[in-house]
Design a protein around this motif. Structure first.
Motif, PDB file in Angstrom:
ATOM      1  N   TYR A 287       1.017  -1.221   0.327  1.00 39.20           N
ATOM      2  CA  TYR A 287       0.256   0.275  -0.031  1.00 39.20           C
ATOM      3  C   TYR A 287       0.737   1.491  -0.153  1.00 39.20           C
ATOM      4  O   TYR A 287       0.575   2.454  -0.748  1.00 39.20           O
ATOM      5  N   LEU A 288       2.316   1.908   0.795  1.00 40.98           N
ATOM      6  CA  LEU A 288       3.009   2.569   1.577  1.00 40.98           C
ATOM      7  C   LEU A 288       3.547   2.687  -0.357  1.00 40.98           C
ATOM      8  O   LEU A 288       3.815   3.680  -0.655  1.00 40.98           O
ATOM      9  N   TYR A 289       4.281   1.785  -0.350  1.00 45.09           N
ATOM     10  CA  TYR A 289       4.840   1.699  -2.300  1.00 45.09           C
ATOM     11  C   TYR A 289       4.088   2.365  -2.594  1.00 45.09           C
ATOM     12  O   TYR A 289       4.923   3.527  -3.856  1.00 45.09           O
TER      13      TYR A 289
ATOM     14  N   GLN B  42      13.224   2.431  -7.919  1.00 45.50           N
ATOM     15  CA  GLN B  42      14.411   3.554  -7.164  1.00 45.50           C
ATOM     16  C   GLN B  42      14.145   3.256  -5.635  1.00 45.50           C
ATOM     17  O   GLN B  42      15.450   3.128  -4.770  1.00 45.50           O
ATOM     18  N   LEU B  43      12.833   2.544  -5.188  1.00 42.78           N
ATOM     19  CA  LEU B  43      12.847   2.953  -4.081  1.00 42.78           C
ATOM     20  C   LEU B  43      12.879   1.669  -2.915  1.00 42.78           C
ATOM     21  O   LEU B  43      13.823   1.619  -2.413  1.00 42.78           O
ATOM     22  N   ILE B  44      13.465   0.499  -4.228  1.00 43.93           N
ATOM     23  CA  ILE B  44      14.186  -0.540  -3.642  1.00 43.93           C
ATOM     24  C   ILE B  44      15.398  -0.396  -3.556  1.00 43.93           C
ATOM     25  O   ILE B  44      16.020  -0.816  -2.808  1.00 43.93           O
ATOM     26  N   ASP B  45      15.920   0.244  -4.549  1.00 44.11           N
ATOM     27  CA  ASP B  45      17.694  -0.124  -4.556  1.00 44.11           C
ATOM     28  C   ASP B  45      17.796   0.746  -3.639  1.00 44.11           C
ATOM     29  O   ASP B  45      19.038   0.648  -2.737  1.00 44.11           O
TER      30      ASP B  45
ATOM     31  N   HIS C 263      18.030  -1.591  -0.322  1.00 47.44           N
ATOM     32  CA  HIS C 263      19.398  -2.235  -0.456  1.00 47.44           C
ATOM     33  C   HIS C 263      20.749  -1.667  -0.910  1.00 47.44           C
ATOM     34  O   HIS C 263      21.455  -2.779  -0.217  1.00 47.44           O
ATOM     35  N   SER C 264      20.842  -0.268  -1.007  1.00 50.80           N
ATOM     36  CA  SER C 264      21.346   0.220  -1.461  1.00 50.80           C
ATOM     37  C   SER C 264      22.539   0.751   0.546  1.00 50.80           C
ATOM     38  O   SER C 264      23.428   1.453   0.237  1.00 50.80           O
ATOM     39  N   GLY C 265      21.116   1.056   1.004  1.00 50.38           N
ATOM     40  CA  GLY C 265      21.703   1.717   2.268  1.00 50.38           C
ATOM     41  C   GLY C 265      21.165   2.636   2.674  1.00 50.38           C
ATOM     42  O   GLY C 265      21.279   3.620   3.401  1.00 50.38           O
ATOM     43  N   LYS C 266      21.094   3.696   1.776  1.00 46.77           N
ATOM     44  CA  LYS C 266      20.851   4.792   1.457  1.00 46.77           C
ATOM     45  C   LYS C 266      19.557   5.390   2.052  1.00 46.77           C
ATOM     46  O   LYS C 266      19.541   6.014   2.406  1.00 46.77           O
ATOM     47  N   ALA C 267      18.437   4.662   1.852  1.00 43.92           N
ATOM     48  CA  ALA C 267      16.668   4.646   2.697  1.00 43.92           C
ATOM     49  C   ALA C 267      16.974   4.322   4.164  1.00 43.92           C
ATOM     50  O   ALA C 267      18.191   3.173   4.205  1.00 43.92           O
ATOM     51  N   LYS C 268      15.899   4.408   5.404  1.00 46.15           N
ATOM     52  CA  LYS C 268      16.491   4.143   6.599  1.00 46.15           C
ATOM     53  C   LYS C 268      15.665   3.369   6.439  1.00 46.15           C
ATOM     54  O   LYS C 268      14.150   3.448   5.753  1.00 46.15           O
TER      55      LYS C 268
ATOM     56  N   PHE D 267      15.143 -10.962  -1.839  1.00 48.19           N
ATOM     57  CA  PHE D 267      14.707  -9.975  -3.673  1.00 48.19           C
ATOM     58  C   PHE D 267      15.595 -11.016  -4.274  1.00 48.19           C
ATOM     59  O   PHE D 267      14.579 -11.295  -5.187  1.00 48.19           O
ATOM     60  N   GLU D 268      16.545 -11.120  -3.806  1.00 47.90           N
ATOM     61  CA  GLU D 268      17.497 -11.691  -5.125  1.00 47.90           C
ATOM     62  C   GLU D 268      16.709 -13.863  -5.209  1.00 47.90           C
ATOM     63  O   GLU D 268      16.517 -13.894  -7.365  1.00 47.90           O
TER      64      GLU D 268
END
Lengths: 103, 337
Positions: free
Chosen positions: B98-100, B112-115, B118-123, B306-307
């Motif tokens: 729902y939120l995505y 972009q959101l999932i990246d 996974h890259s640690g950019k998002a908390k 994910f993978e």
């Protein structure tokens, strides 16, 4: 497995579908949200899992989001404000004498 | 469902009034009148950025939140508890979706959101970087962590951005089940053997303070709160929500016969609220910045899920492509006939 030359679709490359649920026989389908799916049939299967876990529906419609044409929000006033003054369209505009009762 | 009131992006801290324009004045007037903002409407860039960050952080928290509980599905003590836990974890996945979807209405892609996650950019909410060592932890998470999340989220049902508010209404309805099933687990332990009750107490001891941290820094240290409330995104301050949570939870712990691990906790008749001890903010920032007990394990598990699920997505795409090609061929054959 897929060969390396053709990059496989990530779920995000799947088209977006808008989901509509009929909560009860006889009622309208109502928009509940959206999701990505590989095709329409897949979208129905996902919508069932995501939007009807608590018996919220008896029927599901999915529509490709691309297929929806929306009114222009910038024309909101032009489109809808003129109706505000037309209160005579509503039955409550008219006084009915008490002696008449229900009409 | 879980939010955490933190703002780790300093670029969003401009005051909304600092770049005033006519469009922005109209926008703020709409918010002041409690009007909802929809995706097609004009919105200030800072509003869009704040929402993308908050909604996606919220979505990531739902998805990562499946991990601490997922490990207990096979070890739940009865078939009934297993079914309930499965249903709860499935709900969390649904909440993430729902939120995505709500975030995507702001012009970012799912990829972009999932990246970013996974890259640690998002908390994501740091509460999920703590371990679930015992079955009692599954009860405590539902009772306290979901309870705190509900406190945070109910006001979000009235937030100014339409798609977010609508997602939150659906989520809050389902969240109530999560809290009650957790309380039910803790209650069963408290009414069980002395060992079971001790397990519940030990769990409460570990989760109490991290749960209070979920409400985010004190209002005096949270510059972001001012802007978010001007934008109608945040309705109640971190400290007010935290106080409300403590006030309702004390009575619940008393009912269970558990003691809250805070010697400074006492009723303050003058304030009409419970006073409580100091929160260890150093621990909070340590965990937010990656040094919690499970930060690495959570990201590792998320990325592998994910993978390892990639072939399922590939198969669905291939199946859809095959069916589309067959439909075209059938239409061609009909035309030729």
């Amino acid at each position: 497995m897929s060969d390396s030359s053709s990059k496989s679709l990530a779920p995000t490359d799947w088209p977006l579908f808008e989901v509509f649920i009929r909560s009860k026989q006889g009622l309208d389908h109502k928009h509940v949200g959206s999701l990505h799916a590989s095709d329409a049939e897949h979208a129905i299967a996902l919508a069932r899992d995501v939007y009807t876990r608590r018996q919220e529906g008896v029927s599901i419609w999915v529509v490709p989001s691309k297929a929806i044409t929306a009114s222009n929000p910038a024309l909101k006033n032009e489109n809808f404000d003129p109706m505000a003054s037309k209160i005579y369209r509503h039955p409550t505009f008219y006084d009915i004498p008490e002696e008449i009762g229900h009409m | 469902m879980y939010t955490q009131a933190i703002d780790t992006d300093p670029t969003s801290r401009n005051s909304p009034t600092s770049h005033a324009s006519v469009a922005e004045d109209v926008f703020l007037a709409r918010i002041a009148q409690d009007e909802k903002i929809e995706p097609q409407d004009w919105m200030p860039e800072a509003y869009r950025k704040t929402l993308v960050r908050q909604i996606s952080q919220h979505a990531h928290s739902e998805v990562v939140g499946m991990l601490p509980e997922g490990g207990w599905i096979t070890r739940a003590p009865s078939l009934r508890r297993k079914e309930i836990l499965l249903a709860k974890v499935q709900d969390e996945g649904g909440h993430g979706l729902y939120l995505y979807s709500a975030a995507e209405t702001l012009g970012v892609s799912r990829e972009q959101l999932i990246d970013a996650l996974h890259s640690g950019k998002a908390k994501y909410s740091s509460i999920f970087n703590y371990e679930t060592k015992t079955w009692a932890d599954i009860g405590t998470i539902g009772w306290l962590v979901d309870g705190a999340a509900i406190m945070n989220q109910v006001p979000l049902c009235r937030c100014s951005y339409g798609p977010y508010a609508r997602a939150m209404i659906r989520i809050c309805k389902e969240e109530s089940f999560h809290q009650r099933q957790g309380f039910d687990i803790v209650r069963a332990l408290c009414e069980g053997t002395p060992e079971q009750k001790a397990m519940a107490q030990e769990s409460l001891n570990r989760w109490w303070w991290p749960t209070l941290m979920m409400f985010g820094p004190h209002d005096s240290d949270s510059t972001h709160t001012g802007q978010a409330s001007a934008y109608g995104i945040k309705r109640i301050s971190n400290d007010d929500l935290r106080q409300k949570f403590v006030d309702v939870t004390v009575a619940q712990a008393e009912f269970l016969g558990l003691s809250i691990p805070d010697p400074a906790l006492r009723w303050n008749a003058e304030r009409g609220h419970y006073d409580f001890g100091k929160i260890d903010w150093d621990e909070f920032w340590r965990v937010v910045n990656g040094q919690g007990p499970c930060n690495e394990a959570r990201m590792h598990d998320r990325i592998s899920a994910f993978e390892e699920g990639r072939w399922v997505r590939d198969a669905a795409s291939a199946h859809a492509a095959k069916r589309a090609a067959r439909a075209v061929a059938r239409a061609g054959a009909l035309e030729a006939a």
